[in-house]
Motif scaffolding. Structure first.
Motif, mmCIF file in Angstrom:
data_model
loop_
_atom_site.group_PDB
_atom_site.id
_atom_site.type_symbol
_atom_site.label_atom_id
_atom_site.label_comp_id
_atom_site.label_asym_id
_atom_site.label_seq_id
_atom_site.Cartn_x
_atom_site.Cartn_y
_atom_site.Cartn_z
ATOM 1 N N PHE A 22 0.828 -1.207 0.000
ATOM 2 C CA PHE A 22 0.000 0.000 0.000
ATOM 3 C C PHE A 22 0.864 1.260 0.000
ATOM 4 N N VAL A 23 1.949 1.255 0.779
ATOM 5 C CA VAL A 23 2.848 2.406 0.814
ATOM 6 C C VAL A 23 3.414 2.688 -0.569
ATOM 7 N N ASP A 24 3.744 1.646 -1.307
ATOM 8 C CA ASP A 24 4.252 1.809 -2.672
ATOM 9 C C ASP A 24 3.140 2.258 -3.624
ATOM 10 N N PHE A 25 1.918 1.887 -3.289
ATOM 11 C CA PHE A 25 0.755 2.164 -4.128
ATOM 12 C C PHE A 25 0.284 3.615 -3.968
ATOM 13 N N LEU A 26 0.362 4.127 -2.742
ATOM 14 C CA LEU A 26 -0.086 5.481 -2.429
ATOM 15 C C LEU A 26 1.044 6.473 -2.666
ATOM 16 N N LYS A 27 0.761 7.504 -3.449
ATOM 17 C CA LYS A 27 1.770 8.524 -3.725
ATOM 18 C C LYS A 27 1.151 9.908 -3.586
ATOM 19 N N ILE A 28 1.814 10.767 -2.828
ATOM 20 C CA ILE A 28 1.393 12.168 -2.757
ATOM 21 C C ILE A 28 1.966 12.874 -3.976
ATOM 22 N N GLU A 29 1.079 13.293 -4.860
ATOM 23 C CA GLU A 29 1.511 13.877 -6.131
ATOM 24 C C GLU A 29 1.802 15.368 -6.016
ATOM 25 N N GLU A 30 1.012 16.058 -5.178
ATOM 26 C CA GLU A 30 1.171 17.517 -5.130
ATOM 27 C C GLU A 30 0.731 18.054 -3.771
ATOM 28 N N THR A 31 1.565 18.881 -3.184
ATOM 29 C CA THR A 31 1.196 19.646 -2.003
ATOM 30 C C THR A 31 1.261 21.126 -2.372
ATOM 31 N N ASP A 32 0.474 21.948 -1.691
ATOM 32 C CA ASP A 32 0.554 23.369 -1.984
ATOM 33 C C ASP A 32 1.712 23.988 -1.207
ATOM 34 N N SER A 33 1.924 25.268 -1.394
ATOM 35 C CA SER A 33 3.088 25.931 -0.800
ATOM 36 C C SER A 33 2.994 26.031 0.722
ATOM 37 N N LYS A 34 1.826 25.740 1.296
ATOM 38 C CA LYS A 34 1.642 25.819 2.746
ATOM 39 C C LYS A 34 1.671 24.445 3.412
ATOM 40 N N TYR B 104 -0.198 21.596 2.591
ATOM 41 C CA TYR B 104 -1.420 20.781 2.524
ATOM 42 C C TYR B 104 -1.377 19.892 1.283
ATOM 43 N N VAL B 105 -1.821 18.658 1.419
ATOM 44 C CA VAL B 105 -1.855 17.743 0.281
ATOM 45 C C VAL B 105 -2.974 18.173 -0.670
ATOM 46 N N PHE C 37 -1.008 16.281 6.161
ATOM 47 C CA PHE C 37 -0.669 15.037 6.862
ATOM 48 C C PHE C 37 0.534 14.345 6.232
ATOM 49 N N ASP C 38 1.126 13.453 7.027
ATOM 50 C CA ASP C 38 2.172 12.542 6.569
ATOM 51 C C ASP C 38 1.730 11.134 6.939
ATOM 52 N N ALA C 39 2.301 10.140 6.274
ATOM 53 C CA ALA C 39 1.950 8.750 6.570
ATOM 54 C C ALA C 39 3.210 7.921 6.738
ATOM 55 N N GLU C 40 3.168 6.991 7.702
ATOM 56 C CA GLU C 40 4.292 6.086 7.920
ATOM 57 C C GLU C 40 3.778 4.722 8.353
ATOM 58 N N VAL C 41 4.602 3.719 8.166
ATOM 59 C CA VAL C 41 4.238 2.349 8.547
ATOM 60 C C VAL C 41 4.630 2.110 10.002
ATOM 61 N N ASP D 93 4.289 -1.251 12.381
ATOM 62 C CA ASP D 93 3.875 -2.658 12.450
ATOM 63 C C ASP D 93 3.015 -2.977 11.228
ATOM 64 N N ASP D 94 1.761 -3.379 11.433
ATOM 65 C CA ASP D 94 0.910 -3.734 10.297
ATOM 66 C C ASP D 94 -0.142 -2.668 10.025
ATOM 67 N N LYS D 95 0.137 -1.432 10.458
ATOM 68 C CA LYS D 95 -0.805 -0.326 10.263
ATOM 69 C C LYS D 95 -0.122 0.852 9.566
ATOM 70 N N ILE D 96 -0.949 1.727 9.003
ATOM 71 C CA ILE D 96 -0.476 3.003 8.478
ATOM 72 C C ILE D 96 -0.869 4.076 9.487
ATOM 73 N N VAL D 97 0.089 4.871 9.927
ATOM 74 C CA VAL D 97 -0.197 5.948 10.874
ATOM 75 C C VAL D 97 -0.127 7.287 10.139
ATOM 76 N N PHE D 98 -1.235 8.012 10.180
ATOM 77 C CA PHE D 98 -1.306 9.338 9.568
ATOM 78 C C PHE D 98 -1.106 10.386 10.667
ATOM 79 N N SER D 99 -0.101 11.221 10.487
ATOM 80 C CA SER D 99 0.161 12.335 11.403
ATOM 81 C C SER D 99 -0.446 13.590 10.794
#
Length: 292
Positions: A197-209, A211-212, A238-242, A244-250
């Motif tokens: 999923f991490v490889d599948f999900l890609k943040i394509e564009e964030t604005d200058s402030k 925000y995704v 937000f940011d995302a990281e792995v 254990d077996d979950k994705i954590v969104f900060s």
């Protein structure tokens, strides 16, 4: 219900009754402008069509009564009233009259540019900066100003964390009507590992402030705010990281980040700023009396 009678119901869904007076006046203007903009010249619209959160009179009546029961529990009149249920209507009328008085000080005023109502967006808490309306929505929304809101970052609710399994993520997306495809085929999330999923999900564009704006799920592009809402994230910052077996969104902040930050506006009101000064800080528009 008349617009001016509806405004305090929206106001009380967004802030406590004891909020600073100038903050409530500023937000009354924002709400009035937002509703009239959404009506687009219509004579009437349902509360649900308006799309703003609100409390019903019955909800406020009960809420305010329960609050005063606690505040006056040790007073004789309070104890008798609590036992017999006296005062609910009196409390509601007294508090609503005060709100009408505050709202009345804005004299039906709205925000306009060249005689046209603006889309007066607002949110609870920025990620430290409000977003540039022109950058996010286009030239027509350049009146939504980007402003530093460093004190938003000091709020206790500024940081939040959401931990989800891959299945929970795809379930949330599906409920929102977001379907992922790759190479022409629908992707079934329950068959995907966390790393896949991490490889599948890609943040394509964030604005200058920060925000995704856009992210991709395989071949599908998804709006950052739509993605955040689908997963119960408070903000598209937000940011995302792995883990254990979950994705954590900060997540940073609360809301889409456009227009007025209610938290920063409250800070300004407590510093002695008037409602006019608060509005001018977030919107490049004129505060005028609506005559349409």
């Amino acid at each position: 219900m008349d617009l001016e009678q509806f405004i305090p119901l929206v106001l009380m869904a967004e802030m406590p009754y004891d909020s600073p007076r100038e903050l409530m006046k500023a937000q009354a203007v924002v709400i009035r402008t937002h509703i009239l903009y959404g009506m687009g010249g219509k004579k009437e619209m349902t509360a649900d069509e308006i799309g703003l959160p609100y409390r019903t009179p019955e909800q406020l009546k009960r809420l305010w009564f329960e609050e005063e029961k606690v505040q006056k529990a040790d007073e004789i009149s309070g104890m008798v009233g609590n036992l017999l249920g006296w005062g609910e209507g009196e409390i509601f009328t007294r508090k609503m009259n005060r709100l009408y008085d505050i709202i009345g000080e804005t004299e039906g005023r709205v925000l306009k540019i060249q005689g046209k109502l603006i889309l007066s967006l607002f949110h609870r808490l920025s990620n430290g900066k409000t977003r540039d309306g022109k950058e996010v929505l286009g030239e027509d929304f350049s009146y939504l100003l980007s402003k530093d809101c460093q004190q938003d970052m000091e709020a206790s609710s500024y940081n939040s964390f959401v931990e989800l399994s891959v299945k929970e993520i795809f379930d949330g997306l599906e409920k929102r009507g977001i379907v992922a495809f790759q190479k022409g085929s629908e992707v079934v999330g329950k068959n995907m590992t966390v790393q896949e999923f991490v490889d599948f999900l890609k943040i394509e564009e964030t604005d200058s402030k920060g925000y995704v704006k856009v992210l991709s799920l395989g071949d599908v592009k998804v709006d950052g705010m739509d993605f955040a809402q689908a997963l119960g994230l408070k903000s598209p910052a937000f940011d995302a990281e792995v883990r254990d077996d979950k994705i954590v969104f900060s997540v940073r902040g609360d809301g889409h980040g456009l227009g007025m930050s209610l938290h920063q506006a409250e800070i300004m009101a407590k510093q002695g700023k008037t409602y006019r000064e608060i509005l001018v800080n977030f919107y490049d528009a004129a505060l005028v009396k609506n005559i349409d």
